[in-house]
Write a protein that holds these residues in place. Structure first.
Motif, PDB file in Angstrom:
ATOM      1  N   TYR A   1       0.842  -1.192   0.000  1.00  0.00           N
ATOM      2  CA  TYR A   1       0.000   0.000   0.000  1.00  0.00           C
ATOM      3  C   TYR A   1       0.877   1.242   0.000  1.00  0.00           C
ATOM      4  CZ  TYR A   1       0.888   0.784   5.000  1.00  0.00           C
ATOM      5  OH  TYR A   1       1.480   1.036   6.204  1.00  0.00           O
TER       6      TYR A   1
ATOM      7  N   THR B   1      -5.367   5.973   0.861  1.00  0.00           N
ATOM      8  CA  THR B   1      -4.512   4.785   0.862  1.00  0.00           C
ATOM      9  C   THR B   1      -4.707   4.021  -0.438  1.00  0.00           C
ATOM     10  OG1 THR B   1      -4.740   4.600   3.268  1.00  0.00           O
ATOM     11  CG2 THR B   1      -3.874   2.683   2.097  1.00  0.00           C
TER      12      THR B   1
ATOM     13  N   TRP C   1      -3.972   0.729  -2.686  1.00  0.00           N
ATOM     14  CA  TRP C   1      -3.658  -0.676  -2.437  1.00  0.00           C
ATOM     15  C   TRP C   1      -3.255  -1.402  -3.718  1.00  0.00           C
ATOM     16  CZ3 TRP C   1      -3.160  -2.574   2.349  1.00  0.00           C
ATOM     17  CH2 TRP C   1      -3.757  -1.864   3.406  1.00  0.00           C
TER      18      TRP C   1
ATOM     19  N   THR D   1     -13.649   4.734  -4.556  1.00  0.00           N
ATOM     20  CA  THR D   1     -12.988   4.589  -3.260  1.00  0.00           C
ATOM     21  C   THR D   1     -14.061   4.500  -2.163  1.00  0.00           C
ATOM     22  OG1 THR D   1     -12.848   6.958  -2.805  1.00  0.00           O
ATOM     23  CG2 THR D   1     -11.073   5.986  -4.098  1.00  0.00           C
TER      24      THR D   1
ATOM     25  N   ASN E   1     -12.369   5.268   5.008  1.00  0.00           N
ATOM     26  CA  ASN E   1     -11.767   4.476   6.078  1.00  0.00           C
ATOM     27  C   ASN E   1     -11.548   5.377   7.299  1.00  0.00           C
ATOM     28  OD1 ASN E   1      -9.445   6.014   5.663  1.00  0.00           O
ATOM     29  ND2 ASN E   1      -8.371   4.420   4.540  1.00  0.00           N
TER      30      ASN E   1
ATOM     31  N   SER F   1      -9.856   4.842   0.992  1.00  0.00           N
ATOM     32  CA  SER F   1      -9.079   3.697   0.533  1.00  0.00           C
ATOM     33  C   SER F   1      -9.552   3.307  -0.856  1.00  0.00           C
ATOM     34  CB  SER F   1      -9.250   2.496   1.479  1.00  0.00           C
ATOM     35  OG  SER F   1      -8.425   2.612   2.614  1.00  0.00           O
TER      36      SER F   1
END
Length: 391
Positions: A111, A127, A129, A154, A157, A166
């Motif tokens: 990540y 973030t 991933w 997205t 989070n 995220s």
């Protein structure tokens, strides 16, 4: 223009992949359509279409009336409000302020954290991933000027009481896309800030075998660690040959043993979540492991919605029970994590964060069936892991 979500079954992916390049205008005929009741929908349309073997795709001439891109942005201030709203995925636009170095989790996932800024100067952490984390780098981000990034699909989070976003497997990232949205954003922002890119350290990637062997403990050692308080490590895996002594899925909202699913209502939207409780024992002792959404899916290969749909069919409850008992007499290695339930003297449990196939390992966990009495732990709510999957 309007948008609708379309899905292609995995078995037809190769058939249609080359016929559907991004930006190509096509006419689509002979498809199925249905109500879109999925969580985290990429677009707000109430229906979705599904390709089938007979679906026909015909490229058509350029039509200026149809935009090549359409996004459903939300304001940074609205991001926290979406934390408990699973109805739609989130599109966001902002200045790319900072790109931090890539990192690997204890579960072996890559990540990268980036920081965005809106036209009012407010910041938002995202973030990235998997492959997307590896795509936003010093070689792909233009240097020396302001970069505007658009991220699609997205979800919100929450890390250490801070809200951010995220990415999912459906997320796309566009940097300095030549569209009106980006030009208008640059005019509003009036910023001239170059993107700061953190220098990469060499990431030593752990293999699956190394992850499986990391922090190996027996069940009695696991219990002792919990008695000592917060652990030094993020995750542990069971070391000795063990067996799961019961399979139990509870309906947490009313706390009764139904061999069914956890249903939670968020903002008048009903979402369905797993809470899959497994009794574990080895030669040193016994305890309880709990699997939430994506981990339970990896064990059962069925989503919550798919199991709930079975309840409407003849013999549906029996089919559900068969699926819930799928892990019986199969071999796994579980990676677990401490949470608040791990420190309880009664009804102690540990959250499963990852599952490995232990068939070829000399250290395995074997699932066994055994009747279990219900406990008051079933009235206590856990936090489900969030991971979106493509259709």
């Amino acid at each position: 223009g309007d948008q609708i979500h379309a899905t292609v079954p995995n078995e037809l992916r190769e058939t249609y992949e080359e016929q559907l390049p991004e930006g190509q205008i096509v006419e689509i005929n002979k498809f199925n359509y249905m109500k879109n009741t999925n969580e985290y929908r990429p677009v707000p349309h109430q229906y979705k279409i599904k390709f089938k073997a007979a679906t026909e795709i015909t490229p058509i001439n350029d039509d200026a009336k149809i935009p090549r891109h359409k996004f459903n942005y939300i304001d940074f201030v609205d991001v926290p409000n979406k934390f408990e709203d699973r109805s739609l995925l989130i599109d966001v636009i902002g200045t790319l302020l900072e790109v931090k170095k890539i990192t690997q989790t204890v579960r072996g996932k890559l990540y990268r954290v980036i920081e965005l800024q809106n036209s009012r100067g407010e910041s938002l952490t995202v973030t990235l991933w998997g492959e997307l984390a590896d795509q936003i780098t010093s070689t792909t981000v233009p240097q020396g000027g302001t970069n505007v990034i658009i991220l699609t699909s997205t979800y919100t989070n929450k890390i250490n009481d801070n809200y951010g976003l995220s990415t999912t497997t459906s997320t796309n990232a566009y940097i300095n896309l030549d569209i009106k949205d980006v030009h208008d954003f640059k005019k509003r922002a009036k910023l001239d800030t170059a993107t700061k890119i953190e220098e990469e350290n060499e990431v030593i990637l752990l293999s699956q075998e190394e992850i499986m062997d990391k922090n190996r403990v027996t069940i009695s050692e696991l219990i002792e660690l919990a008695k000592e308080g917060p652990p030094k490590n993020d995750a542990y895996t069971c070391e000795q040959k063990s067996k799961l002594s019961f399979i139990h899925v509870s309906h947490l909202s009313c706390g009764i043993d139904l061999s069914t699913l956890h249903m939670v209502s968020y903002n008048k939207t009903t979402t369905h979540r797993y809470r899959y409780r497994l009794g574990v024992e080895d030669y040193t002792g016994n305890t309880t492991f709990v699997a939430f959404d994506n981990v339970a899916y990896s064990l059962l290969n069925k989503t919550c919605n798919q199991l709930l749909e079975l309840r409407l069919k003849d013999n549906g409850e029996k089919q559900i029970q068969t699926i819930l008992e799928k892990p019986l007499n199969k071999h796994y290695i579980f990676q677990i994590k401490f949470d608040s339930f791990s420190y309880r003297e009664e009804y102690r449990s540990y959250k499963i964060t990852n599952v490995f196939d232990g068939t070829d390992s000399h250290q395995t966990i074997i699932v066994k069936k055994e009747k279990v009495e219900e406990s008051d732990e079933d009235n206590l709510e856990g936090h489900a892991a969030k991971k979106m999957r493509k259709d």
